[in-house]
Design a protein around this motif. Sequence first.
Motif, PDB file in Angstrom:
ATOM      1  N   GLY A  75       0.821  -1.209   0.000  1.00 50.62           N
ATOM      2  CA  GLY A  75       0.000   0.000   0.000  1.00 50.62           C
ATOM      3  C   GLY A  75       0.848   1.248   0.000  1.00 50.62           C
ATOM      4  N   ILE A  76       0.336   2.306  -0.615  1.00 54.23           N
ATOM      5  CA  ILE A  76       0.994   3.619  -0.654  1.00 54.23           C
ATOM      6  C   ILE A  76      -0.026   4.638  -0.169  1.00 54.23           C
ATOM      7  N   VAL A  94       3.764   7.340   2.608  1.00 57.39           N
ATOM      8  CA  VAL A  94       4.063   6.169   3.424  1.00 57.39           C
ATOM      9  C   VAL A  94       3.858   4.920   2.569  1.00 57.39           C
ATOM     10  N   ASN A  95       4.878   4.109   2.507  1.00 58.49           N
ATOM     11  CA  ASN A  95       4.775   2.811   1.820  1.00 58.49           C
ATOM     12  C   ASN A  95       4.638   1.726   2.880  1.00 58.49           C
ATOM     13  N   SER A  96       3.747   0.793   2.629  1.00 58.00           N
ATOM     14  CA  SER A  96       3.587  -0.318   3.581  1.00 58.00           C
ATOM     15  C   SER A  96       3.474  -1.629   2.812  1.00 58.00           C
ATOM     16  N   GLY A  97       3.874  -2.655   3.455  1.00 58.57           N
ATOM     17  CA  GLY A  97       3.789  -3.973   2.826  1.00 58.57           C
ATOM     18  C   GLY A  97       3.545  -5.045   3.874  1.00 58.57           C
ATOM     19  N   ASN A  98       2.778  -6.052   3.482  1.00 61.23           N
ATOM     20  CA  ASN A  98       2.488  -7.166   4.372  1.00 61.23           C
ATOM     21  C   ASN A  98       2.673  -8.476   3.615  1.00 61.23           C
ATOM     22  N   MET A  99       3.183  -9.449   4.317  1.00 55.28           N
ATOM     23  CA  MET A  99       3.294 -10.798   3.775  1.00 55.28           C
ATOM     24  C   MET A  99       2.818 -11.766   4.844  1.00 55.28           C
TER      25      MET A  99
END
Length: 162
Positions: A75-76, A94-99
Amino acid sequence: MWYKLTFLIVALITYITQAFAQVDSIRSLSDCLELAMANNPTLRQSALDLRANDIQYKQAKQILIPTLNGGISHGISTGRNVDPTTNQFVEETVNSGNMNLNSGLSLQNGFRILHEIRRRSSAREAGKLEFDGQINVLKLDVITAYIQVLTAEDLVTQSVQQ
């Protein structure tokens, strides 16, 4: 009374004529059995039920297979935020990432899984036996009808000869 006798004679002659007119379409007993088995709607439905029972049995066995699921998201977000250290408004991206990775395996579940597999296996075997029984009943019906036709033909031949 004489018109009843005349009607009976005309009906018999018509039947004999039609019987001899259909000489080109004589079928053997094996042809009749194959035709009946291929076109019987009850037998077709029973075959579909047999396939459904087989699929349900396979599904019951596959409950024992472990599951593995995974996912990735990114997500950005751009906008004004309050900086918690300075309490000032800041414009930032803000950059976000989930795994994630999940796995599951049912070990026992109160023997419900094993009982379900046994139940589906029994239903599959019962379906096979029912299907075989319906085939046998259909074959007997066709053989009986075939014998009745042959007997009727012999009776017609005998009455013509007399």
